[in-house]
Motif scaffolding. Structure first.
Motif, PDB file in Angstrom:
ATOM      1  N   UNK A 162      21.485  23.080  -9.843  1.00  0.00           N
ATOM      2  CA  UNK A 162      20.170  23.570 -10.273  1.00  0.00           C
ATOM      3  C   UNK A 162      19.098  22.531  -9.979  1.00  0.00           C
ATOM      4  N   UNK A 163      17.929  23.010  -9.556  1.00  0.00           N
ATOM      5  CA  UNK A 163      16.795  22.126  -9.301  1.00  0.00           C
ATOM      6  C   UNK A 163      16.235  21.631 -10.626  1.00  0.00           C
ATOM      7  N   UNK A 164      16.132  20.301 -10.778  1.00  0.00           N
ATOM      8  CA  UNK A 164      15.607  19.733 -12.020  1.00  0.00           C
ATOM      9  C   UNK A 164      14.339  18.909 -11.802  1.00  0.00           C
ATOM     10  N   UNK A 165      14.023  18.591 -10.547  1.00  0.00           N
ATOM     11  CA  UNK A 165      12.818  17.796 -10.323  1.00  0.00           C
ATOM     12  C   UNK A 165      12.701  17.331  -8.890  1.00  0.00           C
ATOM     13  N   UNK A 223      19.463   9.732  -6.859  1.00  0.00           N
ATOM     14  CA  UNK A 223      20.747   9.332  -7.428  1.00  0.00           C
ATOM     15  C   UNK A 223      20.568   8.696  -8.799  1.00  0.00           C
ATOM     16  N   UNK A 224      19.548   7.862  -8.963  1.00  0.00           N
ATOM     17  CA  UNK A 224      19.312   7.225 -10.259  1.00  0.00           C
ATOM     18  C   UNK A 224      18.947   8.260 -11.319  1.00  0.00           C
ATOM     19  N   UNK A 225      18.158   9.256 -10.944  1.00  0.00           N
ATOM     20  CA  UNK A 225      17.785  10.310 -11.890  1.00  0.00           C
ATOM     21  C   UNK A 225      19.002  11.144 -12.274  1.00  0.00           C
ATOM     22  N   UNK A 226      19.848  11.443 -11.328  1.00  0.00           N
ATOM     23  CA  UNK A 226      21.066  12.206 -11.614  1.00  0.00           C
ATOM     24  C   UNK A 226      21.989  11.435 -12.560  1.00  0.00           C
ATOM     25  N   UNK A 227      22.039  10.122 -12.387  1.00  0.00           N
ATOM     26  CA  UNK A 227      22.853   9.316 -13.301  1.00  0.00           C
ATOM     27  C   UNK A 227      22.295   9.365 -14.720  1.00  0.00           C
ATOM     28  N   UNK A 228      20.968   9.353 -14.841  1.00  0.00           N
ATOM     29  CA  UNK A 228      20.345   9.462 -16.159  1.00  0.00           C
ATOM     30  C   UNK A 228      20.640  10.818 -16.785  1.00  0.00           C
ATOM     31  N   UNK A 229      20.528  11.883 -15.995  1.00  0.00           N
ATOM     32  CA  UNK A 229      20.818  13.226 -16.506  1.00  0.00           C
ATOM     33  C   UNK A 229      22.279  13.341 -16.905  1.00  0.00           C
ATOM     34  N   UNK A 230      23.156  12.727 -16.132  1.00  0.00           N
ATOM     35  CA  UNK A 230      24.586  12.785 -16.443  1.00  0.00           C
ATOM     36  C   UNK A 230      24.876  12.148 -17.798  1.00  0.00           C
ATOM     37  N   UNK A 282      15.532  17.552 -20.125  1.00  0.00           N
ATOM     38  CA  UNK A 282      14.346  18.393 -20.011  1.00  0.00           C
ATOM     39  C   UNK A 282      13.539  18.393 -21.304  1.00  0.00           C
ATOM     40  N   UNK A 283      14.223  18.310 -22.447  1.00  0.00           N
ATOM     41  CA  UNK A 283      13.522  18.230 -23.723  1.00  0.00           C
ATOM     42  C   UNK A 283      12.731  16.927 -23.808  1.00  0.00           C
ATOM     43  N   UNK A 284      13.331  15.842 -23.334  1.00  0.00           N
ATOM     44  CA  UNK A 284      12.651  14.551 -23.349  1.00  0.00           C
ATOM     45  C   UNK A 284      11.432  14.559 -22.427  1.00  0.00           C
ATOM     46  N   UNK A 285      11.538  15.236 -21.285  1.00  0.00           N
ATOM     47  CA  UNK A 285      10.386  15.372 -20.387  1.00  0.00           C
ATOM     48  C   UNK A 285       9.245  16.091 -21.094  1.00  0.00           C
ATOM     49  N   UNK A 286       9.558  17.172 -21.787  1.00  0.00           N
ATOM     50  CA  UNK A 286       8.525  17.905 -22.511  1.00  0.00           C
ATOM     51  C   UNK A 286       7.887  17.039 -23.596  1.00  0.00           C
ATOM     52  N   UNK A 287       8.708  16.226 -24.261  1.00  0.00           N
ATOM     53  CA  UNK A 287       8.164  15.331 -25.280  1.00  0.00           C
ATOM     54  C   UNK A 287       7.135  14.369 -24.684  1.00  0.00           C
ATOM     55  N   UNK A 313       0.858  -1.186   0.000  1.00  0.00           N
ATOM     56  CA  UNK A 313       0.000   0.000   0.000  1.00  0.00           C
ATOM     57  C   UNK A 313       0.894   1.235   0.000  1.00  0.00           C
ATOM     58  N   UNK A 314       1.510   1.491  -1.143  1.00  0.00           N
ATOM     59  CA  UNK A 314       2.405   2.634  -1.297  1.00  0.00           C
ATOM     60  C   UNK A 314       2.541   2.947  -2.783  1.00  0.00           C
ATOM     61  N   UNK A 315       3.096   4.098  -3.099  1.00  0.00           N
ATOM     62  CA  UNK A 315       3.363   4.477  -4.486  1.00  0.00           C
ATOM     63  C   UNK A 315       4.574   5.396  -4.532  1.00  0.00           C
ATOM     64  N   UNK A 316       5.156   5.510  -5.725  1.00  0.00           N
ATOM     65  CA  UNK A 316       6.316   6.380  -5.928  1.00  0.00           C
ATOM     66  C   UNK A 316       6.128   7.147  -7.226  1.00  0.00           C
ATOM     67  N   UNK A 317       6.846   8.257  -7.364  1.00  0.00           N
ATOM     68  CA  UNK A 317       6.739   9.042  -8.590  1.00  0.00           C
ATOM     69  C   UNK A 317       7.899   9.996  -8.768  1.00  0.00           C
ATOM     70  N   UNK A 318       8.041  10.486 -10.004  1.00  0.00           N
ATOM     71  CA  UNK A 318       9.040  11.497 -10.341  1.00  0.00           C
ATOM     72  C   UNK A 318       8.338  12.711 -10.930  1.00  0.00           C
ATOM     73  N   UNK A 319       8.806  13.890 -10.568  1.00  0.00           N
ATOM     74  CA  UNK A 319       8.216  15.158 -11.002  1.00  0.00           C
ATOM     75  C   UNK A 319       9.301  16.054 -11.595  1.00  0.00           C
TER      76      UNK A 319
END
Length: 586
Positions: free
Chosen positions: A130-133, A211-218, A226-231, A55-61
């Motif tokens: 910089x704040x990215x999400x 950390x996983x998101x930062x590795x993807x951005x790297x 950010x362009x991919x997020x907009x897509x 009974x839980x959930x996760x997300x990225x913004x």
């Protein structure tokens, strides 16, 4: 008009082209991060609510607080995660949010929650300063204080009876956890150690997501990320608008009813929905829905949004990505002071009963808009829940155990309803009997399906669930909440209604007692039992059109008794089915 596979639309109306394959790969990378977060949270948590029932959930913004990816878990949590990040950005200026911070909240009125036991943690993601999400998660906590163990009673009259209210607050600063705040939350729970441990797990889960998101951005670079997020958001937005444009014209309405408004008595409460398109948007108008509940069935804004978004996604495009892009084209209209737009401090701990019935009303209204092949009878549209608490005989420590249960799914145009499942906005697992008995001092005497509870029809409704639990010690406290005890799930196109729910004390004994569908703080003696039977789903099509072979299978598997079959399907139909069983075809 450009092809959907090669172009999407930005908010300002200008077209942007993108590589659909690259976009799909990127989206799956995000989902991989959310699944990693989910696995970490499930395996590390201490509460059976999270580690067993999930009974839980996760997300990225993104940095604007727009949902980019949600783990495939509990639909109603979509609202809490959205509300948490929105509340965070509303309360804290961007310059006051720093790397290593984490924020906590649960309040339905000031922090975007849906009910107090669901506590959210949000953590900012920074890259090169910089704040990215944000990474966010939400977990159902077994107890956060309040009048009853488990912190949820359908008869609570205000939010103040339901536990600790947490506005958006900083629970970690620059990587250091605020131990005083953790202690404050824990001290207000009947299970303080469990609360403290699970909150630390939630904070650590977000750290892994960061950390996983930062590795993807790297790997990609900030601009490409950010362009991919907009897509992704633009594609979802455009795709849903296409689905809305294809809907049949006209207004379509449906009304269903909750047995009562949470106090276990009084008149049924209407849940009404009218669906239509207007200026390119899909309008969900809830005019005609009942007034604000006296009990805890009220639906706060975040829960309302999550319920509507779930319905639209499921009915129009089940494969649509769950992100902020699907929200722009939906206009929700909820009358102020109603059960779907309550005023604080109206109680909302048992909001899922109303959310489930609201989803049923929206599904009903959509029947005139969707293809016949996708139409469905009403399911149990409910969240039956049971809770036991007391003191452990060996240690004297307080325990609280709870479970939300499934019921019968509605029959469809081409198949029977599913047996014993969660429907609509909930998606948690059952609590296995082995875990129930090993974690808590109770005995599960029966766990199975309710024979005869599926609504008869050309395709029968799904069966409800029964669980009977025996108290092993004096002073065991029981609370329960359910619905459809007065009227079963409606059938469709000639199908019969599903079976009604029941809640019994000491079932089968001379002192058997039928309990209200919503009861709190019932004190049991050692040896007493509580039996819950959850409602079945409605049938689809006239029962007389059910194939003989399928009715024979129902009789063989004791899904329905001979007497019930004769009543619903007729004596001749039943005789033919019994003859087939006596002399099966070779």
């Amino acid at each position: 008009m450009p092809n959907l596979a090669t172009a999407a639309t930005m908010q300002n109306g200008a077209e942007r082209t993108f590589d659909p394959i690259a976009m799909e790969v990127f989206n799956n990378r995000l989902l991989t991060i959310t699944e990693m977060m989910a696995i970490s949270m499930m395996r590390s948590s201490f509460s059976p609510q999270i580690k067993e029932r999930r009974d839980f959930s996760v997300g990225l913004f993104d940095r604007r607080g727009w949902l980019v990816a949600q783990g495939t878990h509990i639909p109603v949590h979509l609202g809490s995660l959205l509300g948490c990040v929105e509340g965070l950005l509303k309360r804290y200026p961007l310059e006051d949010i720093r790397p290593g911070d984490a924020f906590i909240c649960n309040d339905p009125y000031v922090a975007g929650g849906t009910h107090l036991p669901d506590i959210s943690i949000a953590t900012p993601i920074f890259f090169d300063g910089a704040l990215v999400g944000f990474a966010a998660n939400i977990g159902h906590h077994s107890d956060v204080g309040g009048a009853v163990p488990g912190s949820t009673a359908a008869n609570a009259k205000t939010l103040f009876e339901e536990g600790l209210r947490i506005p958006v607050m900083r629970v970690a600063r620059s990587g250091l956890v605020n131990e005083e705040l953790i202690e404050l939350v824990a001290l207000n729970s009947r299970l303080p150690e469990e609360r403290a441990l699970d909150l630390r797990v939630q904070i650590a889960t977000n750290d892994r997501g960061v950390e996983a998101t930062k590795q993807l951005i790297n790997r990609m670079g900030v601009a490409k990320f950010e362009h991919a997020v907009e897509d992704v958001l633009a594609y979802t937005r455009r795709r849903l608008k296409r689905r809305i444009a294809d809907l049949a014209p006209g207004k379509h309405s449906f009304t269903t009813f909750i047995d009562d408004d949470g106090l276990g008595e009084g008149d049924p409460v209407p849940m009404a929905a009218t669906v239509f398109t207007e200026d390119g948007k899909l309008v969900i108008d809830l005019e005609g829905t009942g007034k604000e509940a006296r009990g805890a069935l009220n639906v706060a804004e975040s829960a309302l949004r999550a319920t509507v978004y779930y319905c639209v996604k499921t009915l129009l495009d089940p494969e649509l990505m769950a992100n902020a892009g699907l929200m722009d084209a939906i206009d929700i209209r909820a009358p102020e002071g109603s059960i779907v737009n309550p005023r604080p401090p109206a109680a909302c701990g048992a909001r899922t009963i109303a959310c489930q019935r609201l989803a049923g009303a929206i599904f009903g209204a959509f029947q005139g808009l969707v293809a016949e092949s996708t139409r469905i009878a009403s399911g149990h549209d409910n969240l039956p829940s049971i809770s036991f608490s007391g003191r452990r005989p060996d240690t004297g420590e307080v325990y609280v155990c709870g479970e939300s249960m499934g019921g019968g799914g509605g029959a469809r145009s081409d198949s029977d309803g599913m047996d014993g499942i969660h429907v609509h906005i909930t998606n948690s697992l059952n609590l296995p009997t082995e875990a129930f008995e090993s974690e808590y001092p109770v005995l599960v005497e029966e766990y199975g399906l309710v024979s005869g509870s599926g609504g008869p029809g050309r395709h029968r409704g799904g069966m409800g669930i029964t669980r009977q639990v025996r108290a092993l010690h004096d002073g065991t406290i029981f609370s329960g909440r359910s619905d459809r005890h007065k009227h079963g799930a409606p059938g469709f196109e000639g199908g019969w209604d599903g079976g009604r729910g029941r809640l019994l004390r000491n079932s089968g004994r001379p002192d058997e007692e039928s309990l209200s569908s919503k009861i709190a703080h019932l004190v049991l003696k050692a040896g007493e039992t509580v039996r819950i039977e959850t409602p079945g789903g409605g049938g689809f099509g006239p029962p007389a059109e059910r194939p003989i072979a399928e009715l024979a299978r129902d009789l063989r598997d004791e899904i329905i008794s001979v007497a019930e079959a004769e009543k619903a399907y007729g004596s001749e139909h039943t005789k033919a089915a019994l003859a087939m069983l006596a002399d099966p075809p070779s």
